[in-house]
Design a protein around this motif. Structure first.
Motif, short mmCIF file in Angstrom:
data_model
loop_
_atom_site.label_atom_id
_atom_site.label_comp_id
_atom_site.label_asym_id
_atom_site.label_seq_id
_atom_site.Cartn_x
_atom_site.Cartn_y
_atom_site.Cartn_z
N UNK A 1 51.83 -47.89 -27.58
CA UNK A 1 50.37 -48.43 -27.57
C UNK A 1 49.29 -47.59 -26.90
N UNK A 2 48.02 -47.80 -27.24
CA UNK A 2 47.05 -47.43 -26.36
C UNK A 2 46.26 -48.64 -25.75
N UNK A 3 46.26 -48.44 -24.59
CA UNK A 3 46.14 -49.61 -23.76
C UNK A 3 44.81 -49.39 -23.09
N UNK A 4 43.78 -50.26 -22.88
CA UNK A 4 42.56 -50.30 -22.13
C UNK A 4 42.65 -51.63 -21.17
N UNK A 5 42.36 -50.95 -19.91
CA UNK A 5 42.34 -52.09 -18.68
C UNK A 5 40.57 -51.96 -18.48
N UNK A 6 40.13 -52.78 -17.60
CA UNK A 6 38.95 -52.86 -16.88
C UNK A 6 38.31 -51.40 -16.80
N UNK A 7 39.17 -50.85 -15.91
CA UNK A 7 38.67 -49.23 -15.49
C UNK A 7 38.77 -48.44 -16.52
N UNK A 8 39.13 -48.61 -18.05
CA UNK A 8 39.48 -47.66 -18.84
C UNK A 8 40.80 -47.62 -19.57
N UNK B 1 46.66 -44.27 -18.91
CA UNK B 1 47.43 -42.79 -19.14
C UNK B 1 48.82 -43.29 -19.86
N UNK B 2 49.51 -42.30 -20.39
CA UNK B 2 50.73 -42.31 -21.06
C UNK B 2 51.56 -42.99 -20.16
N UNK B 3 51.44 -42.44 -18.90
CA UNK B 3 52.69 -42.56 -17.89
C UNK B 3 52.22 -44.15 -17.35
N UNK B 4 51.31 -44.62 -17.32
CA UNK B 4 51.03 -46.01 -17.04
C UNK B 4 51.71 -46.93 -18.10
N UNK B 5 51.21 -46.46 -19.22
CA UNK B 5 51.87 -47.47 -20.30
C UNK B 5 53.48 -47.56 -20.36
N UNK B 6 53.88 -46.24 -20.09
CA UNK B 6 55.49 -46.34 -20.00
C UNK B 6 56.10 -47.11 -18.74
N UNK B 7 55.22 -46.79 -17.59
CA UNK B 7 55.53 -47.92 -16.59
C UNK B 7 55.87 -49.33 -17.18
N UNK B 8 54.76 -49.78 -17.63
CA UNK B 8 54.81 -51.18 -18.25
C UNK B 8 55.74 -51.58 -19.18
N UNK B 9 55.97 -50.62 -20.01
CA UNK B 9 57.14 -50.78 -20.85
C UNK B 9 58.54 -50.87 -20.33
N UNK B 10 58.58 -50.02 -19.00
CA UNK B 10 60.01 -49.87 -18.37
C UNK B 10 60.15 -51.38 -17.66
N UNK C 1 53.54 -57.27 -15.99
CA UNK C 1 54.59 -57.85 -16.83
C UNK C 1 53.93 -59.00 -17.71
N UNK C 2 53.06 -59.74 -17.12
CA UNK C 2 52.49 -60.76 -17.67
C UNK C 2 51.70 -60.20 -19.00
N UNK C 3 51.27 -59.02 -18.84
CA UNK C 3 50.31 -58.54 -20.16
C UNK C 3 51.27 -58.21 -20.92
#
Ligand SMILES: Cc1cc2nc3c(=O)[nH]c(=O)nc-3n(C[C@H](O)[C@H](O)[C@H](O)COP(=O)(O)OP(=O)(O)OC[C@H]3O[C@@H](n4cnc5c(N)ncnc54)[C@H](O)[C@@H]3O)c2cc1C
Length: 344
Positions: A107-114, A117-126, A172-174
């Motif tokens: 996914x391409x995910x936008x948070x309030x700050x923009x 990164x791919x790494x941050x998305x991978x952390x959420x998925x993990x 996690x809630x997201x």
């Protein structure tokens, strides 16, 4: 005032109620088995929750328009494999409908700050993957009550036990919302852990580049579909399954301009009423319609099939909103109808 000589009922071997994909598939199968089938549909169109519309106007800077957009279902979930075929995907391939492979975890995910990164998305998925494993362990725990625990409550407990930071908890809630609430069209506080118990076909997901409309049209080809026929009543001569008699279905016919389902669609419940007779009826009306009691069954479903009636009463329905956005460049990496890599 009722006519002194009501028209005799129209007859068929089987009546199918609803021209969504379930009704059209059933009707197409019955017809190919040699049955005389009539499909009764309340709306002025077929497809039900599958509805492909053209959007945009072709211009020199936008020559690809109009684009086919699915207002309802768009994904074929689990295209299947050699031993577990997905018949929808097979039909799409047979019709030469282009498919586009998609991946929820990519996914391409936008948070309030923009943009994350791919790494941050991978952390959420993990994080989500770990929680999903935990839910599966609850599902198969010796105590069956754990499978009925709401997913929201399970998430709160998991977050406390694992001492997740506030940021991890919110990620996690997201992810739960993105994967589960989106997929099942329900809120995590109302869905039980048991929702995870479903058979998922292998092979990943695709969307149909030109929408589901092609499949709907193909299934409906040659069928006798009566649009604007809102079913009001289903009356069996004998209890269903008793092996004798037939069934009478009463439908109200809306004026040609009317659209939608329910009395409001015909300006307050007017319209001619017609009866149909058949040996059997296939009911594919949506759960919400069955729960509302808008269609009168005789004998009542509670007597004819108490288990099914109880399930209809227990299952919830939700509103699923969808928005469509246009992009100048295609985000679709592949647009063919061959299976994705690794699938036979
Ligand atoms: C926004 C949205 C997105 C979705 N995305 C996906 C997806 O990506 N992938 C996926 O697999 N699924 C998706 N779904 C779910 C999927 O669209 C449905 O599960 C499927 O289309 C249901 O088909 P059906 O034939 O069972 O019911 P329906 O399509 O609801 O058909 C029932 C028909 O009965 C008619 N009807 C109702 N009342 C009466 C009456 N009294 N008399 C006569 N006719 C009546 C209705 O008008 C309708 O045409 C999505 C659903 C929505 C709403």
């Amino acid at each position: 005032m009722a006519s002194p000589h009501p028209a005799p009922p129209e007859t068929a071997d089987v009546l199918v109620l609803g021209a969504g994909i379930a009704g059209l598939s059933a009707a197409a199968s019955l017809r190919s088995a040699g049955m005389r089938v009539v499909v009764l549909e309340a709306r002025h169109r077929i497809g039900g929750r599958l509805h492909t519309v053209p959007i945009g106007v072709s211009t020199p800077t936008n020559p690809g328009a109009p684009y086919a957009v699915d207002m309802g279902g768009a994904w074929v979930h689990g295209i299947g494999g050699a031993n577990a075929p997905n018949h929808l995907y097979a039909l799409a391939s047979q019709l030469g409908l282009g498919c586009c492979v998609t991946d929820y975890t990519d996914s391409v995910i936008y948070a309030a700050q923009g943009r994350l990164t791919d790494g941050a998305v991978a952390d959420i998925e993990q994080l989500y993957h770990g929680f999903e494993q935990h839910l599966h362990s609850l599902l198969h725990a010796p105590d069956p009550r754990l499978a009925l625990m709401p997913i929201q409550a399970a998430m709160e407990a998991y977050s406390r036990e694992r001492r997740l930071t506030p940021a991890q908890h919110s990620n996690l809630a997201f992810a739960v919302s993105n994967h589960m609430e989106h997929y099942w069209a329900g809120e995590a506080r109302f869905m039980g852990v048991a929702a995870l118990e479903e058979d998922v076909l292998p092979g990943g997901d695709v969307v149909l580049a030109a929408g589901y409309g092609g499949i709907v049209r193909q299934l409906a080809a040659g069928l006798d579909v009566r649009m604007r026929h809102e079913v009001l009543a289903v009356q069996y001569d004998a209890p269903p399954g008793a092996g004798a008699g037939g069934v009478t279905v009463t439908a109200r016919i809306a004026a040609p301009a009317a659209e939608g389902v329910g009395p409001a669609a015909e300006g307050g419940g007017g319209g001619a009423v017609r009866q149909f007779r058949a040996r059997a009826v296939v009911v594919t009306l949506p759960l919400g319609v069955l729960r509302s009691g808008a269609v009168a069954f005789s004998p009542p479903l509670e007597l004819a099939d108490p288990r099914k009636a109880a399930a209809i009463g227990r299952l919830g329905v939700a509103v699923y909103n969808k928005t469509t956005r246009g992009f100048y460049h295609s985000a679709c990496a592949r647009a063919d109808h061959s299976p994705p890599k690794g699938e036979s």
